[in-house]
Design a protein around this motif. Structure first.
Motif, short mmCIF file in Angstrom:
data_model
loop_
_atom_site.label_atom_id
_atom_site.label_comp_id
_atom_site.label_asym_id
_atom_site.label_seq_id
_atom_site.Cartn_x
_atom_site.Cartn_y
_atom_site.Cartn_z
N ASP A 8 0.88 -1.20 -0.08
CA ASP A 8 -0.02 -0.15 0.00
C ASP A 8 0.82 1.16 0.15
O ASP A 8 2.11 1.03 0.11
CB ASP A 8 -0.93 0.10 1.36
CG ASP A 8 -2.06 0.80 1.05
OD1 ASP A 8 -2.36 1.61 -0.16
OD2 ASP A 8 -3.08 0.72 1.92
N ILE A 9 0.38 2.42 -0.13
CA ILE A 9 1.15 3.72 -0.29
C ILE A 9 1.23 4.51 0.92
O ILE A 9 2.29 5.26 1.47
CB ILE A 9 0.86 4.39 -1.43
CG1 ILE A 9 1.94 5.14 -2.02
CG2 ILE A 9 -0.42 5.14 -1.24
CD1 ILE A 9 1.78 5.95 -3.40
N GLU A 10 0.09 4.72 1.79
CA GLU A 10 -0.16 5.34 2.77
C GLU A 10 0.93 5.17 3.98
O GLU A 10 1.38 6.20 4.81
CB GLU A 10 -1.27 5.51 3.49
CG GLU A 10 -2.76 6.01 2.49
CD GLU A 10 -3.13 5.04 1.84
OE1 GLU A 10 -2.77 3.95 1.30
OE2 GLU A 10 -4.27 5.26 1.05
N GLY A 60 -1.34 -2.56 -3.79
CA GLY A 60 -2.42 -2.55 -3.27
C GLY A 60 -3.04 -1.28 -2.79
O GLY A 60 -3.69 -1.00 -1.74
N HIS A 61 -2.62 -0.15 -3.64
CA HIS A 61 -3.66 0.86 -3.34
C HIS A 61 -4.37 1.52 -4.52
O HIS A 61 -4.04 1.45 -5.75
CB HIS A 61 -2.41 1.92 -3.34
CG HIS A 61 -2.93 3.55 -3.06
ND1 HIS A 61 -3.44 3.99 -1.82
CD2 HIS A 61 -2.74 4.26 -4.01
CE1 HIS A 61 -3.88 5.21 -2.16
NE2 HIS A 61 -3.45 5.53 -3.24
N HIS A 105 -1.29 1.21 6.70
CA HIS A 105 -1.70 2.26 7.51
C HIS A 105 -2.90 1.95 8.70
O HIS A 105 -3.47 0.76 8.62
CB HIS A 105 -2.41 3.42 6.79
CG HIS A 105 -3.59 2.71 5.76
ND1 HIS A 105 -4.67 2.60 6.14
CD2 HIS A 105 -3.18 2.40 4.41
CE1 HIS A 105 -5.30 2.06 5.23
NE2 HIS A 105 -4.62 1.90 4.14
N HIS A 117 -7.74 5.12 7.59
CA HIS A 117 -9.00 4.70 6.94
C HIS A 117 -8.48 3.32 6.78
O HIS A 117 -7.69 2.55 7.26
CB HIS A 117 -8.92 5.35 5.62
CG HIS A 117 -8.06 4.70 4.46
ND1 HIS A 117 -6.83 5.32 4.26
CD2 HIS A 117 -8.16 3.84 3.46
CE1 HIS A 117 -6.14 4.59 3.40
NE2 HIS A 117 -6.93 3.89 2.95
ZN LIG Z 1 -3.79 2.74 0.03
#
Ligand SMILES: [Zn+2]
Length: 275
Positions: A8-10, A60-61, A105, A117
């Motif tokens: 993911d990126i966050e 995954g984002h 995250h 989130h």
């Molecule tokens: Zn994400």
């Protein structure tokens, strides 16, 4: 040995705003893509150094075209693109020996969770516990008998995962100050730690256990607005708890996750989401 890595990126070092994960974000997005790709590479390198023979990376984002294919580690295969079956767990099945989650995250309740989130209900409860995206990955991996051996992200995410999931390696690369501000390691330092974490996770793989749930798996979601719950109620098996909250039971964690994705798609449809 096959290793699955969802990214993911966050929770990537240096990422502090949704614009850095948004294709309309211009230079912010270009930076986010690069940071995400290079941190994913660190995990791939760590897995390979510990003996992985095949590594599959899942973007995954969002619409899942964030990882830059040419910058990704050449030994990794890449799953990307929107409308992916199983979303953040696309491609995950019982052929893998281990799963790693990079760049994750915390859920909305964590004030110190940078970009917090959990997909996009306001609150997700899984088997009675407030749940998050790391937990969803752990649950789907566990369904397939695969252990989630590494979690990387901000401190809030690592703290939650340690408290809620079976033992695994956790690597924090930044500390959230608010939802939109963080105190982050330098990206190169973060990559060194992610590399070391992935290597350790794969080396210690025999110590880790898949996350399992008793049937039925009960999921409760509070949406942001009541009209989202109205539309989610169109999915068979939903029970309305209150204006914004729905509940359902699934025979397996995988079914619970699939139903969750379906509710999320319905609730986020442009005709339904927002005020
Ligand atoms: Zn994400």
């Amino acid at each position: 040995m096959r290793v699955y890595i969802t990214v993911d990126i966050e929770g990537i070092a240096g990422v502090v705003d949704f614009s850095q994960g948004d294709p309309t974000g211009g230079m912010d997005y270009a930076l986010g893509q690069k940071l995400m790709t290079l941190e994913a590479n660190a995990a791939v390198d760590g897995a390979l150094a510990a003996g992985a023979t095949e590594v599959v990376v899942n973007d995954g984002h969002g619409k899942a075209r964030n990882i830059m294919p040419e910058l990704l580690h050449r030994k990794a295969r890449l799953i990307q693109g929107r409308v992916k079956p199983l979303g953040i767990c696309a491609g995950l099945d019982d052929s893998f020996d281990l799963a790693l989650a990079v760049g994750y995250h915390a859920p909305p309740s964590r004030a110190d969770g940078i970009l917090n989130h959990a997909y996009h209900p306001f609150m997700l409860k899984w088997a009675g516990v407030e749940w998050d995206e790391v937990g969803l990955v752990a649950a789907v991996a566990g369904h397939f008998g695969v252990s989630l051996a590494l979690v990387t992200g901000d401190e809030a995410t690592i703290e939650r995962s340690e408290a809620l999931l079976p033992p695994h390696v956790g690597v924090a690369v930044k500390k959230g100050l608010t939802r939109y501000a963080a105190d982050s390691l330098h990206p190169e330092e973060a990559r060194e730690r992610v590399y070391a974490g992935a290597k350790e996770a794969v080396e210690r793989r025999s110590e880790f256990e898949p996350l399992r749930f008793e049937a039925p798996v009960v999921v409760e979601e509070t949406l942001y607005y009541s009209q989202q719950a109205d539309m989610v109620m169109m999915i068979p098996g939903m029970e309305r708890i209150d204006g914004r909250t729905v509940r359902y039971e699934s025979p397996t964690a995988l079914d619970a996750y699939k139903t969750f994705i379906a509710t999320s798609v319905v609730a986020q449809h442009p005709n339904v989401a927002g005020r």
